[in-house]
Enzyme design. Sequence first.
Site, PDB file in Angstrom:
ATOM      1  N   THR A 130       0.817  -1.210   0.000  1.00 38.58           N
ATOM      2  CA  THR A 130       0.000   0.000   0.000  1.00 38.58           C
ATOM      3  C   THR A 130       0.853   1.264   0.000  1.00 38.58           C
ATOM      4  O   THR A 130       1.994   1.254   0.480  1.00 38.58           O
ATOM      5  CB  THR A 130      -0.895   0.000   1.261  1.00 38.58           C
ATOM      6  OG1 THR A 130      -1.490   1.283   1.417  1.00 38.58           O
ATOM      7  CG2 THR A 130      -0.094  -0.290   2.526  1.00 38.58           C
ATOM      8  N   ASP A 131       0.281   2.356  -0.474  1.00 36.34           N
ATOM      9  CA  ASP A 131       0.984   3.650  -0.415  1.00 36.34           C
ATOM     10  C   ASP A 131       1.093   4.163   1.022  1.00 36.34           C
ATOM     11  O   ASP A 131       1.872   5.074   1.303  1.00 36.34           O
ATOM     12  CB  ASP A 131       0.297   4.688  -1.318  1.00 36.34           C
ATOM     13  CG  ASP A 131      -1.158   4.980  -0.943  1.00 36.34           C
ATOM     14  OD1 ASP A 131      -1.684   4.329  -0.023  1.00 36.34           O
ATOM     15  OD2 ASP A 131      -1.764   5.863  -1.590  1.00 36.34           O
ATOM     16  N   GLU A 132       0.299   3.573   1.945  1.00 38.42           N
ATOM     17  CA  GLU A 132       0.298   4.090   3.322  1.00 38.42           C
ATOM     18  C   GLU A 132       1.640   3.886   4.023  1.00 38.42           C
ATOM     19  O   GLU A 132       1.912   4.522   5.039  1.00 38.42           O
ATOM     20  CB  GLU A 132      -0.834   3.443   4.133  1.00 38.42           C
ATOM     21  CG  GLU A 132      -2.194   3.730   3.523  1.00 38.42           C
ATOM     22  CD  GLU A 132      -3.368   3.423   4.437  1.00 38.42           C
ATOM     23  OE1 GLU A 132      -3.169   3.277   5.648  1.00 38.42           O
ATOM     24  OE2 GLU A 132      -4.485   3.352   3.907  1.00 38.42           O
ATOM     25  N   TYR A 155      -1.799  -0.616  10.959  1.00 39.39           N
ATOM     26  CA  TYR A 155      -1.929  -1.274   9.654  1.00 39.39           C
ATOM     27  C   TYR A 155      -0.731  -0.964   8.761  1.00 39.39           C
ATOM     28  O   TYR A 155      -0.070  -1.872   8.243  1.00 39.39           O
ATOM     29  CB  TYR A 155      -3.235  -0.827   8.956  1.00 39.39           C
ATOM     30  CG  TYR A 155      -3.261  -1.139   7.471  1.00 39.39           C
ATOM     31  CD1 TYR A 155      -3.373  -2.459   7.018  1.00 39.39           C
ATOM     32  CD2 TYR A 155      -3.147  -0.114   6.517  1.00 39.39           C
ATOM     33  CE1 TYR A 155      -3.367  -2.754   5.657  1.00 39.39           C
ATOM     34  CE2 TYR A 155      -3.149  -0.405   5.157  1.00 39.39           C
ATOM     35  CZ  TYR A 155      -3.258  -1.721   4.732  1.00 39.39           C
ATOM     36  OH  TYR A 155      -3.248  -2.011   3.391  1.00 39.39           O
ATOM     37  N   LYS A 159       2.297  -3.368   7.250  1.00 37.56           N
ATOM     38  CA  LYS A 159       2.568  -3.531   5.811  1.00 37.56           C
ATOM     39  C   LYS A 159       4.013  -3.116   5.497  1.00 37.56           C
ATOM     40  O   LYS A 159       4.696  -3.750   4.702  1.00 37.56           O
ATOM     41  CB  LYS A 159       1.581  -2.718   4.964  1.00 37.56           C
ATOM     42  CG  LYS A 159       0.147  -3.188   4.994  1.00 37.56           C
ATOM     43  CD  LYS A 159      -0.066  -4.587   4.424  1.00 37.56           C
ATOM     44  CE  LYS A 159       0.120  -4.672   2.932  1.00 37.56           C
ATOM     45  NZ  LYS A 159      -0.257  -6.013   2.405  1.00 37.56           N
TER      46      LYS A 159
HETATM   47  P1  NAD Z   1      -9.574  -7.556   2.042  1.00 41.35           P
HETATM   48  O1  NAD Z   1      -9.599  -7.293   3.514  1.00 41.35           O
HETATM   49  O2  NAD Z   1     -10.793  -7.292   1.227  1.00 41.35           O
HETATM   50  O3  NAD Z   1      -9.165  -9.080   1.768  1.00 41.35           O
HETATM   51  C1  NAD Z   1      -8.166  -9.737   2.479  1.00 41.35           C
HETATM   52  C2  NAD Z   1      -8.307 -11.226   2.217  1.00 41.35           C
HETATM   53  O4  NAD Z   1      -7.266 -11.914   2.935  1.00 41.35           O
HETATM   54  C3  NAD Z   1      -9.630 -11.821   2.691  1.00 41.35           C
HETATM   55  O5  NAD Z   1     -10.170 -12.672   1.706  1.00 41.35           O
HETATM   56  C4  NAD Z   1      -9.252 -12.597   3.948  1.00 41.35           C
HETATM   57  O6  NAD Z   1     -10.098 -13.731   4.173  1.00 41.35           O
HETATM   58  C5  NAD Z   1      -7.826 -13.019   3.622  1.00 41.35           C
HETATM   59  N1  NAD Z   1      -7.041 -13.241   4.845  1.00 41.35           N
HETATM   60  C6  NAD Z   1      -6.936 -12.411   5.912  1.00 41.35           C
HETATM   61  N2  NAD Z   1      -6.157 -12.981   6.852  1.00 41.35           N
HETATM   62  C7  NAD Z   1      -5.727 -14.170   6.352  1.00 41.35           C
HETATM   63  C8  NAD Z   1      -4.882 -15.202   6.844  1.00 41.35           C
HETATM   64  N3  NAD Z   1      -4.328 -15.111   8.061  1.00 41.35           N
HETATM   65  N4  NAD Z   1      -4.644 -16.275   6.054  1.00 41.35           N
HETATM   66  C9  NAD Z   1      -5.211 -16.377   4.824  1.00 41.35           C
HETATM   67  N5  NAD Z   1      -6.047 -15.439   4.325  1.00 41.35           N
HETATM   68  C10 NAD Z   1      -6.294 -14.351   5.076  1.00 41.35           C
HETATM   69  O7  NAD Z   1      -8.325  -6.730   1.510  1.00 41.35           O
HETATM   70  P2  NAD Z   1      -8.130  -5.932   0.141  1.00 41.35           P
HETATM   71  O8  NAD Z   1      -8.659  -4.566   0.312  1.00 41.35           O
HETATM   72  O9  NAD Z   1      -8.597  -6.778  -0.973  1.00 41.35           O
HETATM   73  O10 NAD Z   1      -6.538  -5.840   0.118  1.00 41.35           O
HETATM   74  C11 NAD Z   1      -5.748  -6.885  -0.438  1.00 41.35           C
HETATM   75  C12 NAD Z   1      -4.274  -6.527  -0.315  1.00 41.35           C
HETATM   76  O11 NAD Z   1      -4.026  -5.315  -1.002  1.00 41.35           O
HETATM   77  C13 NAD Z   1      -3.813  -6.305   1.129  1.00 41.35           C
HETATM   78  O12 NAD Z   1      -2.507  -6.819   1.249  1.00 41.35           O
HETATM   79  C14 NAD Z   1      -3.812  -4.784   1.279  1.00 41.35           C
HETATM   80  O13 NAD Z   1      -2.847  -4.371   2.219  1.00 41.35           O
HETATM   81  C15 NAD Z   1      -3.440  -4.360  -0.126  1.00 41.35           C
HETATM   82  N6  NAD Z   1      -3.934  -3.028  -0.542  1.00 41.35           N
HETATM   83  C16 NAD Z   1      -5.259  -2.704  -0.405  1.00 41.35           C
HETATM   84  C17 NAD Z   1      -5.698  -1.471  -0.864  1.00 41.35           C
HETATM   85  C18 NAD Z   1      -7.160  -1.061  -0.768  1.00 41.35           C
HETATM   86  O14 NAD Z   1      -7.498   0.069  -1.098  1.00 41.35           O
HETATM   87  N7  NAD Z   1      -8.073  -1.947  -0.365  1.00 41.35           N
HETATM   88  C19 NAD Z   1      -4.809  -0.568  -1.438  1.00 41.35           C
HETATM   89  C20 NAD Z   1      -3.447  -0.932  -1.560  1.00 41.35           C
HETATM   90  C21 NAD Z   1      -3.037  -2.177  -1.107  1.00 41.35           C
HETATM   91  O1  TDX Z   2     -16.639   5.981   7.829  1.00 44.90           O
HETATM   92  C1  TDX Z   2     -15.596   6.500   7.358  1.00 44.90           C
HETATM   93  N1  TDX Z   2     -15.501   7.872   7.311  1.00 44.90           N
HETATM   94  C2  TDX Z   2     -14.393   8.516   6.856  1.00 44.90           C
HETATM   95  O2  TDX Z   2     -14.343   9.757   6.836  1.00 44.90           O
HETATM   96  C3  TDX Z   2     -14.485   5.714   6.882  1.00 44.90           C
HETATM   97  C4  TDX Z   2     -14.543   4.212   6.918  1.00 44.90           C
HETATM   98  C5  TDX Z   2     -13.385   6.384   6.403  1.00 44.90           C
HETATM   99  N2  TDX Z   2     -13.332   7.736   6.402  1.00 44.90           N
HETATM  100  C6  TDX Z   2     -12.136   8.406   5.839  1.00 44.90           C
HETATM  101  C7  TDX Z   2     -10.800   7.897   6.356  1.00 44.90           C
HETATM  102  C8  TDX Z   2      -9.913   8.077   5.149  1.00 44.90           C
HETATM  103  O3  TDX Z   2      -9.402   9.405   5.095  1.00 44.90           O
HETATM  104  O4  TDX Z   2     -12.139   8.112   4.440  1.00 44.90           O
HETATM  105  C9  TDX Z   2     -10.820   7.852   3.952  1.00 44.90           C
HETATM  106  C10 TDX Z   2     -10.770   6.446   3.387  1.00 44.90           C
HETATM  107  O5  TDX Z   2     -10.877   5.546   4.464  1.00 44.90           O
HETATM  108  P1  TDX Z   2     -10.825   3.964   4.274  1.00 44.90           P
HETATM  109  O6  TDX Z   2     -11.825   3.570   3.246  1.00 44.90           O
HETATM  110  O7  TDX Z   2     -10.900   3.334   5.624  1.00 44.90           O
HETATM  111  O8  TDX Z   2      -9.393   3.760   3.598  1.00 44.90           O
HETATM  112  P2  TDX Z   2      -7.913   4.177   4.082  1.00 44.90           P
HETATM  113  O9  TDX Z   2      -7.847   4.313   5.556  1.00 44.90           O
HETATM  114  O10 TDX Z   2      -7.489   5.352   3.265  1.00 44.90           O
HETATM  115  O11 TDX Z   2      -7.101   2.852   3.652  1.00 44.90           O
HETATM  116  C11 TDX Z   2      -7.400   2.194   2.406  1.00 44.90           C
HETATM  117  O12 TDX Z   2      -6.496   2.519   1.407  1.00 44.90           O
HETATM  118  C12 TDX Z   2      -5.190   1.978   1.459  1.00 44.90           C
HETATM  119  C13 TDX Z   2      -7.456   0.680   2.586  1.00 44.90           C
HETATM  120  O13 TDX Z   2      -8.353   0.362   3.648  1.00 44.90           O
HETATM  121  C14 TDX Z   2      -6.112   0.087   2.828  1.00 44.90           C
HETATM  122  O14 TDX Z   2      -6.180  -1.317   2.892  1.00 44.90           O
HETATM  123  C15 TDX Z   2      -5.211   0.489   1.710  1.00 44.90           C
HETATM  124  O15 TDX Z   2      -3.920   0.021   1.952  1.00 44.90           O
END
Ligand code: NAD
Ligand code: TDX
Length: 349
Positions: A130-132, A155, A159
């Site tokens: 992630t960019d975080e 988190y 990562k």
């Molecule tokens: P998600 O939470 O939707 O999915 C995570 C998946 O991993 C689920 O299917 C869960 O069952 C599985 N999982 C969790 N713990 C596990 C374990 N111990 N063993 C096996 N499986 C397990 O997450 P996502 O949003 O799809 O993110 C996927 C990846 O991409 C993550 O590594 C996250 O850090 C990264 N990422 C997410 C975002 C975003 O915006 N969602 C952005 C950048 C990077």
């Molecule tokens: O109810 C809400 N109200 C609100 O203002 C929630 C859930 C979030 N927010 C804000 C927090 C953030 O500034 O909105 C923005 C986005 O929040 P999230 O959807 O929780 O995402 P963020 O915290 O930015 O992280 C996401 O992007 C990077 C993903 O959850 C991560 O897995 C990924 O790595």
Amino acid sequence: MKTLLVTGGAGFIGSHVVRKMVLDHPEFHIINLDQLTYAGNLENLTDIQDAPNYRFIRGNIVDGTFLEKLFQEEEIHGVIHLAAESHVDRSIADPMSFINTNIVGTVNLLNACRNAWKDFEGKLFYHISTDEVYGSLGSSGLFTEDTAYDPRSPYSASKASSDHLVRAYHHTYGMPIVISNCSNNYGPNQFPEKLIPLAINNILQMKPIPIYGKGENVRDWLYVEDHATAIELIFRKGSNGRTYNIGGLNEWQNIDLIRLLCKIMDEKLERESGTSEGLITYVKDRAGHDLRYAIDSTRIAEELDWKPSLNFEEGLARTVTWYLENQEWMQRITSGVYQSYYDQQYRDR
Ligand code: NAD
Ligand code: TDX
């Protein structure tokens, strides 16, 4: 036939990656390894579940013995590692599950590869991040692949730690790796704890839309299928040991994004203009809330010729349509255990 292990393939991004790999790569046998936590849902993959080159295995990456056995039973040539605890608010409430899955789970997977891959020829460990990890930006600037790590939530710290460990296995043992760091994804199948699907769900139910703080935090948003396309490209063409940032060139303040979403929802639901905006409710800010993320994707654009294909209005409209057409999916996953978590979060704010 080569075997590719995708971890976390039942989750949001993972399901789009699994679908793409299964359909675009019949020459690969794809194993989807997922523990099916609250965030994993096999309903996300019903359209490809019977494909001849696909198999699902339920398992926990925190269980090193299970992984060693899996790698003995299957000859795995490549890994795309997405399994993780992914929600920042949950990491603030319970950091330990993030340490276990994101750090220990990643090391277990690296060890299983190292033990099974006597010869690294033709092998690849691709870590999705992630960019975080880069921390928080002020009102200007972009994260590049050279930006120093400065994670600020449990988190992002977990990562960042897993990214460092993947690089350490490359430098120390010569394991072939790539890492990509992506901005916020949105689109179908995202669990409604994240901002966009949470707001869609609440608007549908005429519940308050919680905006943390003043709503001035900025995120860069990328449609999930564009991320899956980038991942497939990096898997095929990324250079060994290299990192690629992936972004949407699409920065929005949370409040502006929610206002746009409200407008789209009013139109689609044929509600009077302004109805959804009336649900916006400012709530207590997230602890340590990062102000702004923004990505410089020059490297992936120039080296791999990738850019986002959808503009945000189009992607958001497509996302809203998907959620409206899949309200049963939403109802099923927001009932039971999840509902109590959701209620608790809401009460606490
Ligand atoms: P998600 O939470 O939707 O999915 C995570 C998946 O991993 C689920 O299917 C869960 O069952 C599985 N999982 C969790 N713990 C596990 C374990 N111990 N063993 C096996 N499986 C397990 O997450 P996502 O949003 O799809 O993110 C996927 C990846 O991409 C993550 O590594 C996250 O850090 C990264 N990422 C997410 C975002 C975003 O915006 N969602 C952005 C950048 C990077
Ligand atoms: O109810 C809400 N109200 C609100 O203002 C929630 C859930 C979030 N927010 C804000 C927090 C953030 O500034 O909105 C923005 C986005 O929040 P999230 O959807 O929780 O995402 P963020 O915290 O930015 O992280 C996401 O992007 C990077 C993903 O959850 C991560 O897995 C990924 O790595």
